[in-house]
Design a protein around this motif. Structure first.
Motif, PDB file in Angstrom:
ATOM      1  N   GLU A 146      17.550  -6.952   3.937  1.00 38.04           N
ATOM      2  CA  GLU A 146      17.984  -5.756   3.030  1.00 38.04           C
ATOM      3  C   GLU A 146      16.619  -5.228   2.510  1.00 38.04           C
ATOM      4  O   GLU A 146      16.251  -4.152   2.334  1.00 38.04           O
ATOM      5  CB  GLU A 146      19.019  -6.082   2.000  1.00 38.04           C
ATOM      6  N   LEU A 147      15.799  -6.148   1.946  1.00 36.85           N
ATOM      7  CA  LEU A 147      14.627  -6.128   1.317  1.00 36.85           C
ATOM      8  C   LEU A 147      13.530  -5.418   2.412  1.00 36.85           C
ATOM      9  O   LEU A 147      13.058  -4.481   2.089  1.00 36.85           O
ATOM     10  CB  LEU A 147      14.091  -7.176   0.623  1.00 36.85           C
ATOM     11  N   SER A 148      13.438  -5.944   3.668  1.00 36.30           N
ATOM     12  CA  SER A 148      12.550  -5.450   4.659  1.00 36.30           C
ATOM     13  C   SER A 148      12.811  -3.988   4.914  1.00 36.30           C
ATOM     14  O   SER A 148      11.721  -3.253   5.209  1.00 36.30           O
ATOM     15  CB  SER A 148      12.982  -6.444   5.939  1.00 36.30           C
ATOM     16  N   LYS A 149      13.927  -3.513   4.865  1.00 36.10           N
ATOM     17  CA  LYS A 149      14.476  -2.223   5.123  1.00 36.10           C
ATOM     18  C   LYS A 149      13.530  -1.051   3.931  1.00 36.10           C
ATOM     19  O   LYS A 149      13.139  -0.258   4.257  1.00 36.10           O
ATOM     20  CB  LYS A 149      15.763  -1.667   4.946  1.00 36.10           C
ATOM     21  N   SER A 150      13.343  -1.729   2.843  1.00 31.78           N
ATOM     22  CA  SER A 150      12.928  -0.824   1.695  1.00 31.78           C
ATOM     23  C   SER A 150      11.261  -1.331   1.387  1.00 31.78           C
ATOM     24  O   SER A 150      10.411  -0.406   0.719  1.00 31.78           O
ATOM     25  CB  SER A 150      13.500  -1.193   0.496  1.00 31.78           C
ATOM     26  N   ALA A 151      10.846  -2.461   2.060  1.00 34.49           N
ATOM     27  CA  ALA A 151       9.374  -2.692   1.451  1.00 34.49           C
ATOM     28  C   ALA A 151       8.278  -2.252   2.387  1.00 34.49           C
ATOM     29  O   ALA A 151       8.601  -1.897   3.689  1.00 34.49           O
ATOM     30  CB  ALA A 151       9.562  -4.416   1.620  1.00 34.49           C
ATOM     31  N   TYR A 152       7.147  -2.122   1.923  1.00 34.96           N
ATOM     32  CA  TYR A 152       5.953  -1.757   2.609  1.00 34.96           C
ATOM     33  C   TYR A 152       4.956  -2.973   2.430  1.00 34.96           C
ATOM     34  O   TYR A 152       4.943  -3.755   1.257  1.00 34.96           O
ATOM     35  CB  TYR A 152       5.270  -0.643   2.126  1.00 34.96           C
ATOM     36  N   VAL A 153       3.950  -3.209   3.501  1.00 37.92           N
ATOM     37  CA  VAL A 153       3.173  -4.204   3.164  1.00 37.92           C
ATOM     38  C   VAL A 153       1.663  -3.583   3.759  1.00 37.92           C
ATOM     39  O   VAL A 153       1.608  -2.764   5.000  1.00 37.92           O
ATOM     40  CB  VAL A 153       3.471  -5.389   4.442  1.00 37.92           C
ATOM     41  N   HIS A 154       0.764  -3.873   3.100  1.00 37.06           N
ATOM     42  CA  HIS A 154      -0.778  -3.231   3.232  1.00 37.06           C
ATOM     43  C   HIS A 154      -1.614  -4.338   3.360  1.00 37.06           C
ATOM     44  O   HIS A 154      -1.543  -5.067   2.249  1.00 37.06           O
ATOM     45  CB  HIS A 154      -1.027  -2.205   2.278  1.00 37.06           C
ATOM     46  N   TRP A 155      -2.642  -4.327   4.088  1.00 42.38           N
ATOM     47  CA  TRP A 155      -3.632  -5.305   4.249  1.00 42.38           C
ATOM     48  C   TRP A 155      -4.946  -4.807   3.936  1.00 42.38           C
ATOM     49  O   TRP A 155      -5.124  -3.534   4.366  1.00 42.38           O
ATOM     50  CB  TRP A 155      -3.617  -6.103   5.377  1.00 42.38           C
ATOM     51  N   ASP A 156      -5.775  -5.464   3.272  1.00 43.72           N
ATOM     52  CA  ASP A 156      -7.254  -5.179   3.345  1.00 43.72           C
ATOM     53  C   ASP A 156      -7.314  -3.805   2.966  1.00 43.72           C
ATOM     54  O   ASP A 156      -7.359  -3.398   1.766  1.00 43.72           O
ATOM     55  CB  ASP A 156      -8.223  -5.452   4.444  1.00 43.72           C
ATOM     56  N   ARG A 157      -8.011  -2.793   3.595  1.00 42.76           N
ATOM     57  CA  ARG A 157      -8.546  -1.554   3.320  1.00 42.76           C
ATOM     58  C   ARG A 157      -7.415  -0.678   2.688  1.00 42.76           C
ATOM     59  O   ARG A 157      -7.663  -0.065   1.919  1.00 42.76           O
ATOM     60  CB  ARG A 157      -9.052  -0.733   4.549  1.00 42.76           C
TER      61      ARG A 157
END
Length: 426
Positions: free
Chosen positions: A85-96
């Protein structure tokens, strides 16, 4: 093999998750200390800060590159939410992209109300909390300081927060146009709901010190009055105090008007016809439309405020474009600093390795001298030993790169060792 560590920004916000999900993932202030420590122990984060507001929950940290799933699992487990359920709403950003995202958040470009200033203070609180709980290191400290510097630059060089984009802000902005010095004015707020509370906060920020809150339920008026350092009176006493107000802003759920033309006429008489500024935010209206006919009253409705809001939105959108450019410029500068720091660390390790080889060869040379070998022979052996050991690893790697067809590495090696430079005339 040690995993590469990277900067991470992960979370949910009003754009990606409904309020029901946001509520379940919010961190109460008393939870933060435990959460920060737990995230480091179980969440694959070596450094971490947590930002939790009504519109977003975000984790900023240093984690093994591409280990966002582990951090998401920790967040889900901490709050008892299903990971899918969380994965559907979450965003993940790396470095830049993580650096860019935090800067946009700090500048109010990712907020529900474009350019709102409160989020920067909330981000600074998240930073302070992480510092207090010992969950920040040098990389996160540099990241937050960069973000605060960019946000300050955006606030001082653009008009991102100067134009009204909410009814409450628009009402106060109109008051500022009519009264040259708001600090000398007295305000009367009718209602105690969220909109009136926001109006009161904006008035306080604008310099008004004398605020009276009127409400049908006195206890609710008293709660808001305490926050605004003002006084509370019951709705039944409104007519008795109306003449004291320079600014009257009303927003209630009353089905019928609370202020009629006759009440305002009597108030004006007591004021010796000193002008009154009145804003009726309510629908249905709290102030009779006939009040507008009175010569010494400036009455505005929610429709009048809408034009001010539209102008403010357009101005903020223009400022947001300028802000994006400043963020992009700041990002490039920060990435250059990070790359320079990486180079310094690499050079430090190269020098340490070379000094170890040097010391070993010098010790070997000294032993040869003690055994009676000639200085010339020892110096020749020292030079040969140093040369062979210093180029041993690069030689192996370049042969391997050549066999694999990685000509770019050969080109970089020639540049690194200056092999393409013309020989000196000296």
């Amino acid at each position: 093999m040690q995993q590469s560590m990277a900067l991470l920004a992960l979370g949910i916000n009003h754009k990606t998750a409904p309020v029901e999900v946001r509520e379940r993932l919010a961190f109460a202030p008393e939870q933060l200390g435990q959460a920060l420590q737990d995230a480091r122990m179980r969440g694959a984060l070596s450094e971490v800060a947590i930002l939790s507001t009504c519109n977003r929950t975000e984790l900023y940290g240093v984690a093994p590159l591409h280990e966002g799933r582990a951090v998401l699992e920790w967040l889900a487990n901490f709050h008892g939410v299903d990971i899918n359920e969380l994965s559907k709403s979450a965003y993940v950003h790396w470095d830049r992209e993580a650096i860019r995202h935090m800067a946009r958040v700090a500048c109010g470009l990712d907020s529900l109300i474009l350019g709102e200033p409160q989020i920067l203070g909330q981000l600074k609180t998240a930073f302070s909390s992480a510092q207090h709980n010992g969950s920040l290191g040098s990389r996160m400290n540099r990241w937050f300081q960069h973000t605060f510097n960019v946000a300050k630059q955006v606030r001082t060089q653009t008009a991102i927060g100067e134009n009204p984009v909410s009814v409450a802000y628009a009402a106060v902005s109109l008051a500022q146009r009519i009264f040259a010095e708001l600090s000398e004015s007295r305000a009367l707020l009718i209602g105690a709901g969220e909109t009136i509370a926001l109006v009161g906060r904006h008035l306080r920020e604008a310099g008004i010190k004398d605020v009276t809150v009127v409400n049908r339920t006195l206890s609710r008026a008293q709660t808001l009055a305490e926050e605004l350092e003002g006084r509370a009176i019951p709705l039944a006493d409104l007519a008795e105090y109306l003449h004291e107000a320079d600014i009257v802003i009303a927003s209630t759920a009353s089905p019928l008007p609370l202020i009629g033309k006759g009440v305002v006429e009597r108030a004006l008489k007591k004021r010796r016809y000193k002008p009154m500024f009145m804003v009726d935010i309510a629908v249905p209206r709290d102030i009779e439309p006939e009040v507008e006919r009175l010569e010494d009253v400036y009455l505005y409705t929610v429709d009048d405020l809408q034009q001010v809001i539209e102008e403010g939105v357009k101005a903020r959108q223009d400022a947001a474009e300028e802000a994006e450019l400043l963020i992009a410029q700041g990002l490039e500068h920060f990435m250059e600093q990070l790359r320079a720091r990486d180079a310094v660390q690499t050079l430090r390790e190269m020098r340490f390795n070379a000094e170890q080889i040097r010391d070993q060869e010098v010790q070997k040379a000294l032993r040869y001298l003690e055994r009676g070998q000639s200085p010339e022979e020892v110096l020749t052996q020292l030079a040969r030993g140093l040369t062979n050991k210093l180029i041993h690893t690069p030689s192996i790697e370049l042969k391997k790169a050549s066999a694999e067809g990685r000509t770019d590495m050969l080109v970089q090696a020639r540049r690194l060792y200056g092999l393409d430079k013309a020989p000196s005339e000296d």
